[in-house]
Design an enzyme around this catalytic site. Structure first.
Site, PDB file in Angstrom:
ATOM      1  N   LYS A 190       0.853  -1.196   0.000  1.00 15.88           N
ATOM      2  CA  LYS A 190       0.000   0.000   0.000  1.00 15.88           C
ATOM      3  C   LYS A 190       0.881   1.236   0.000  1.00 15.88           C
ATOM      4  O   LYS A 190       1.481   1.603   1.012  1.00 15.88           O
ATOM      5  CB  LYS A 190      -0.933   0.061   1.216  1.00 15.88           C
ATOM      6  CG  LYS A 190      -2.100   1.016   0.909  1.00 15.88           C
ATOM      7  CD  LYS A 190      -2.739   1.650   2.115  1.00 15.88           C
ATOM      8  CE  LYS A 190      -2.006   2.840   2.662  1.00 15.88           C
ATOM      9  NZ  LYS A 190      -1.896   4.000   1.760  1.00 15.88           N
ATOM     10  N   GLY A 243       6.859   5.000   8.175  1.00 17.67           N
ATOM     11  CA  GLY A 243       6.016   6.185   8.244  1.00 17.67           C
ATOM     12  C   GLY A 243       6.173   6.872   9.584  1.00 17.67           C
ATOM     13  O   GLY A 243       7.209   6.718  10.248  1.00 17.67           O
ATOM     14  N   GLU A 265       9.732   1.311  10.736  1.00 17.15           N
ATOM     15  CA  GLU A 265      10.760   2.342  10.478  1.00 17.15           C
ATOM     16  C   GLU A 265      10.047   3.682  10.626  1.00 17.15           C
ATOM     17  O   GLU A 265       9.244   4.049   9.769  1.00 17.15           O
ATOM     18  CB  GLU A 265      11.316   2.203   9.061  1.00 17.15           C
ATOM     19  CG  GLU A 265      12.045   0.912   8.779  1.00 17.15           C
ATOM     20  CD  GLU A 265      13.368   0.809   9.497  1.00 17.15           C
ATOM     21  OE1 GLU A 265      13.851   1.824  10.026  1.00 17.15           O
ATOM     22  OE2 GLU A 265      13.913  -0.308   9.543  1.00 17.15           O
ATOM     23  N   CYS A 299      13.768  10.912   6.656  1.00 17.37           N
ATOM     24  CA  CYS A 299      13.625  10.477   8.057  1.00 17.37           C
ATOM     25  C   CYS A 299      14.920  10.667   8.839  1.00 17.37           C
ATOM     26  O   CYS A 299      14.890  10.977  10.022  1.00 17.37           O
ATOM     27  CB  CYS A 299      13.174   9.037   8.113  1.00 17.37           C
ATOM     28  SG  CYS A 299      14.220   7.927   7.166  1.00 17.37           S
ATOM     29  N   GLU A 396       9.219  16.136  15.029  1.00 12.64           N
ATOM     30  CA  GLU A 396       9.733  16.023  13.664  1.00 12.64           C
ATOM     31  C   GLU A 396       8.936  16.980  12.767  1.00 12.64           C
ATOM     32  O   GLU A 396       7.723  16.849  12.634  1.00 12.64           O
ATOM     33  CB  GLU A 396       9.543  14.579  13.183  1.00 12.64           C
ATOM     34  CG  GLU A 396      10.119  14.327  11.818  1.00 12.64           C
ATOM     35  CD  GLU A 396       9.843  12.896  11.347  1.00 12.64           C
ATOM     36  OE1 GLU A 396       8.705  12.428  11.483  1.00 12.64           O
ATOM     37  OE2 GLU A 396      10.789  12.275  10.830  1.00 12.64           O
TER      38      GLU A 396
HETATM   39  P1  NAD Z   1       2.188   8.303   7.742  1.00 10.28           P
HETATM   40  O1  NAD Z   1       2.429   7.504   8.963  1.00 10.28           O
HETATM   41  O2  NAD Z   1       1.130   9.326   7.759  1.00 10.28           O
HETATM   42  O3  NAD Z   1       1.825   7.350   6.502  1.00 10.28           O
HETATM   43  C1  NAD Z   1       2.683   6.319   6.071  1.00 10.28           C
HETATM   44  C2  NAD Z   1       1.851   5.258   5.394  1.00 10.28           C
HETATM   45  O4  NAD Z   1       0.983   4.669   6.349  1.00 10.28           O
HETATM   46  C3  NAD Z   1       0.949   5.762   4.264  1.00 10.28           C
HETATM   47  O5  NAD Z   1       0.914   4.785   3.241  1.00 10.28           O
HETATM   48  C4  NAD Z   1      -0.399   5.873   4.941  1.00 10.28           C
HETATM   49  O6  NAD Z   1      -1.480   5.761   4.061  1.00 10.28           O
HETATM   50  C5  NAD Z   1      -0.354   4.694   5.888  1.00 10.28           C
HETATM   51  N1  NAD Z   1      -1.227   4.800   7.056  1.00 10.28           N
HETATM   52  C6  NAD Z   1      -1.628   5.929   7.700  1.00 10.28           C
HETATM   53  N2  NAD Z   1      -2.444   5.599   8.736  1.00 10.28           N
HETATM   54  C7  NAD Z   1      -2.533   4.244   8.746  1.00 10.28           C
HETATM   55  C8  NAD Z   1      -3.200   3.311   9.588  1.00 10.28           C
HETATM   56  N3  NAD Z   1      -3.948   3.704  10.633  1.00 10.28           N
HETATM   57  N4  NAD Z   1      -3.068   1.999   9.332  1.00 10.28           N
HETATM   58  C9  NAD Z   1      -2.302   1.578   8.304  1.00 10.28           C
HETATM   59  N5  NAD Z   1      -1.654   2.404   7.454  1.00 10.28           N
HETATM   60  C10 NAD Z   1      -1.764   3.731   7.684  1.00 10.28           C
HETATM   61  O7  NAD Z   1       3.601   8.887   7.377  1.00 10.28           O
HETATM   62  P2  NAD Z   1       3.951   9.894   6.197  1.00 10.28           P
HETATM   63  O8  NAD Z   1       3.541  11.243   6.649  1.00 10.28           O
HETATM   64  O9  NAD Z   1       3.451   9.362   4.902  1.00 10.28           O
HETATM   65  O10 NAD Z   1       5.545   9.744   6.138  1.00 10.28           O
HETATM   66  C11 NAD Z   1       6.395  10.559   6.820  1.00 10.28           C
HETATM   67  C12 NAD Z   1       6.943   9.828   8.030  1.00 10.28           C
HETATM   68  O11 NAD Z   1       7.660   8.656   7.621  1.00 10.28           O
HETATM   69  C13 NAD Z   1       7.929  10.657   8.789  1.00 10.28           C
HETATM   70  O12 NAD Z   1       7.665  10.555  10.157  1.00 10.28           O
HETATM   71  C14 NAD Z   1       9.266  10.009   8.462  1.00 10.28           C
HETATM   72  O13 NAD Z   1      10.260  10.213   9.407  1.00 10.28           O
HETATM   73  C15 NAD Z   1       8.883   8.585   8.336  1.00 10.28           C
HETATM   74  N6  NAD Z   1       9.894   7.831   7.580  1.00 10.28           N
HETATM   75  C16 NAD Z   1      10.716   6.957   8.247  1.00 10.28           C
HETATM   76  C17 NAD Z   1      11.709   6.259   7.571  1.00 10.28           C
HETATM   77  C18 NAD Z   1      12.626   5.294   8.294  1.00 10.28           C
HETATM   78  O14 NAD Z   1      13.314   4.515   7.633  1.00 10.28           O
HETATM   79  N7  NAD Z   1      12.685   5.299   9.613  1.00 10.28           N
HETATM   80  C19 NAD Z   1      11.865   6.446   6.196  1.00 10.28           C
HETATM   81  C20 NAD Z   1      11.026   7.352   5.544  1.00 10.28           C
HETATM   82  C21 NAD Z   1      10.030   8.028   6.253  1.00 10.28           C
END
Ligand code: NAD
Length: 496
Positions: A190, A243, A265, A299, A396
Site C-alpha cells: 500500500k 512512516g 521504520e 527520516c 519532527e
Molecule cells: P504516515 O504515517 O502518515 O503514513 C505512512 C503510510 O501509512 C501511508 O501509506 C499511509 O497511508 C499509511 N497509514 C496511515 N495511517 C494508517 C493506519 N492507521 N493503518 C495503516 N496504514 C496507515 O507517514 P507519512 O507522513 O506518509 O511519512 C512521513 C513519516 O515517515 C515521517 O515521520 C518520516 O520520518 C517517516 N519515515 C521513516 C523512515 C525510516 O526509515 N525510519 C523512512 C522514511 C520516512
C-alpha cells in the site's frame, strides 16, 4: 525556468485513472470515490487513484495468500527467484526516466534526485536478488541423550503487508519488496495516498518481467481506511511499515491483536553535533545539504544542530547562506535543488511549526516563508536560539527547517543530543577520531555519521532506537524480517 519535456510513456501513464493490482489483474476499486493525484509544484490534478474499500483489501490479501499457499513462488528454486528479481531490475532500468518523471510529478522532488532514487530502487532489487539463493539454516550438535541430526530451516514468513510513506515512494517500496520477494513471501503493497504512481508503474513492470500472479498486489487508498483494513486482516502474517511514529503505534496495536510479526521504520529528529575542531569547510555544506535535501523530507535528516559556542556564528551563518543559495524550483526543472513539499497538508504543517517556533521565542535566522505563489514551496529555514523543550526541537517537522543550539562541552552535547524521544540517526563532526568514535557509542540512535551527514547502503542495517522504530531494514537483517526459523530434530539412535 525551463522544465524538461515529459516522455510519451510518462504522459500516457498519467492519462488514465489508475487501477489496483489484485491477483495479477488491474482491477477497478469497488468504491466510486477516487483520490486526485496532485502535482505539488502547481496544485494541478495529474490523475486519479482508487480509494480501496475493505472488500478490495480482502481480495488483495486473499490473492497473496493463494499465491503463497499454492505457489509457485515459495517453492521455486531460489536461483530462479534471483533471476526474476534481476529481470525486474533490468526492466526498471529500461524505464528509469519514466519512473523518475512520475516520482517528480507526484512527490515534487527535483528530477536529479528522483533519478538517483530510481537507481537506488534498482540497487535494492539487485542486492536482494543476490541474497535469494544464499538463505540457509544451521546444523546443531545437541546435548540430548541418543543421536540426533538437528538442523534449522529458514522459511518465508508468509503474506506481508508493506506500507510505505510519500517521501521516497519508489525507494521505500523496493526496499521492502526486494527482501520480501527474495525470501519467498508474497505481498500486498500500500503506497502512500499522496504518491502512488511510481509503485503502480513498478507493479506493471514487475508483471511484464514475469512475476507470477498474486505474488505482488497493490492497493491504493487512505491510511485510516485501506491501510487499517490491511494491517487488521487475518490473512496477513507480517507487517512492514515505514512512516510516522503516530501511525507506527497504531500499527503496533493492530499487530499485537493478531500477533503478527511487525517491523517499524519511524520518524526521526536527528542531532548533528559540530565540535570546535571540526573541518568547517566540510561540515557546513554537508550539514546544510543534509537537512535541506529532499526539502527536509528525509527520516534521517540531521534536523537538530548542536554547535560548539566557539564556532557557532560561523556555522549557523554558513548554513543559512548555503540555504539562501539553493535553487528553489519545480522538480521538473533540471536546476532545481529545492522542490515543493509533497502536499498542502505538509506545507501547512511545516509553516505552522515555523510560526510556533517564533511564538516560543526562537529566532528565524533565514527563510521561513513561502516561495512563489503556486505550489507548496518553502524556503530553506534556519532557526536559532532554541531550547530542547521547544516543540520545534522535540517534534519532527519533516521540512527544510533546521533548529540550532550551542554547547560548551562534549558531555553537554551528548546530553542535548540524547534528550529527545526519537533515536533514528545522529552525526558528529570532529578531526579527532577517538572523540568521534567515543561519541558514536554514546549517541542513542540507530545510524551514526562521523564527518558525514548522510549514510545509507543496501548492505548496512537501517532502523531506529527509542520511538524511531522496531527492527532493521537493509542487509541480512532486512532479509530476516521476512524469514521464520524452523528447528527440526531427527532421532538417529534412541538413548534407551
Ligand atoms: P504516515 O504515517 O502518515 O503514513 C505512512 C503510510 O501509512 C501511508 O501509506 C499511509 O497511508 C499509511 N497509514 C496511515 N495511517 C494508517 C493506519 N492507521 N493503518 C495503516 N496504514 C496507515 O507517514 P507519512 O507522513 O506518509 O511519512 C512521513 C513519516 O515517515 C515521517 O515521520 C518520516 O520520518 C517517516 N519515515 C521513516 C523512515 C525510516 O526509515 N525510519 C523512512 C522514511 C520516512
Amino acid at each position: 525556468m525551463a522544465l524538461i519535456d515529459l516522455a510519451p510513456e510518462t504522459r500516457s501513464f498519467i492519462g488514465s485513472d489508475k487501477k489496483m493490482l489484485i491477483g495479477g489483474e488491474w482491477t477497478e476499486p469497488s468504491k466510486d470515490a477516487a483520490i486526485p493525484v496532485i502535482n505539488p509544484a502547481d496544485g494541478e490534478t495529474l490523475a486519479r487513484i482508487g480509494d480501496a474499500a475493505g472488500s478490495d483489501v480482502d481480495r488483495a490479501v486473499k490473492a497473496a495468500r493463494r499465491a503463497f499457499d499454492e505457489g509457485p513462488w515459495r517453492t521455486m528454486k531460489p536461483g530462479e527467484r534471483a533471476l526474476l528479481l534481476h529481470r525486474i531490475a533490468d526492466a526498471m532500468a529500461a524505464h528509469a526516466e519514466q519512473l523518475a518523471q512520475l516520482e517528480t510529478l507526484d512527490n515534487g522532488k527535483p528530477i536529479a534526485f528522483a533519478r538517483m532514487d530510481v537507481q537506488a530502487a534498482i540497487g535494492a532489487m539487485r542486492y536482494y536478488a543476490g541474497w535469494a539463493d544464499k538463505i540457509h539454516g544451521s546444523t546443531h550438535s545437541i546435548a540430548m541423550p541418543g543421536e540426533h541430526h538437528v538442523y534449522t530451516l529458514k522459511e518465508p514468513v508468509g503474506v506481508a503487508a508493506l506500507i510505505v510513506p510519500w517521501n521516497y515512494p519508489l525507494v521505500m517500496a523496493a526496499m521492502k519488496l526486494g527482501p520480501c520477494l527474495a525470501a519467498g513471501c508474497t505481498a500486498v503493497l500500500k503506497p502512500a495516498e499522496d504518491t502512488s504512481l511510481s509503485a503502480l508503474r513498478l507493479g506493471e513492470i514487475m508483471l511484464e518481467a514475469g512475476l507470477p500472479e498474486g505474488v505482488l498486489n497493490i492497493v491504493t487508498g487512505h491510511g485510516h481506511t485501506a491501510g487499517d483494513a490491511l494491517v487488521h486482516h487475518p490473512g496477513i502474517d507480517k507487517i512492514a511499515f515505514t512512516g510516522s511514529t503516530a501511525t507506527g503505534k497504531a500499527i503496533a496495536h493492530a499487530a499485537a491483536e493478531g500477533l503478527k510479526k511487525v517491523s517499524l521504520e519511524l520518524g526521526g529528529k536527528s542531532p548533528n553535533i559540530i565540535m570546535p575542531d571540526a573541518d568547517l569547510d566540510a561540515a557546513i555544506p554537508a550539514s546544510a545539504f543534509g537537512i535541506f535535501y529532499n526539502s527536509g523530507q528525509t527520516c534521517t535528516a540531521p534536523s537538530r544542530l548542536y554547535v560548539h559556542e566557539d564556532v557557532a556564528d560561523t556555522v549557523i551563518e554558513g548554513i543559512a547562506a548555503f540555504g539562501k543559495s539553493m535553487t528553489i524550483a519545480p522538480g521538473l526543472d533540471e536546476d532545481s535543488q529545492i522542490g515543493p513539499l509533497v502536499s498542502q497538508k505538509q506545507f501547512d504543517r511545516v509553516t505552522g511549526y515555523v510560526r510556533q517556533g517564533e511564538a516560543e521565542g526562537a529566532e528565524i535566522v533565514s527563510g521561513g516563508r513561502r516561495h512563489g505563489n503556486t505550489g507548496y514551496f518553502i524556503e530553506p529555514t534556519v532557526i536559532a536560539k532554541t531550547t530542547n523543550d521547544m516543540t520545534v526541537v522535540r517534534e519532527e517537522i519533516f521540512g527544510p527547517v533546521l533548529v540550532t543550539q550551542t554547547f560548551a562541552s562534549e558531555e553537554e552535547a551528548i546530553a542535548l543530543a540524547n534528550d529527545n524521544p526519537y533515536g533514528l540517526a545522529g552525526c558528529v563532526w570532529t578531526r579527532d577520531m577517538a572523540t568521534a568514535h567515543t561519541m558514536a557509542k554514546k549517541i542513542r540512535a540507530g545510524i551514526i555519521g562521523l564527518n558525514t551527514a548522510m549514510g545509507a547502503d543496501w548492505d548496512v542495517p537501517l532502523g531506529g532506537y527509542k520511538q524511531s522504530g522496531i527492527g532493521r531494514e537493509n542487509g541480512r537483517d532486512g532479509l530476516e524480517l521476512y524469514l521464520a526459523t524452523k528447528s527440526v530434530f531427527a532421532q538417529l539412535k534412541p538413548a534407551w
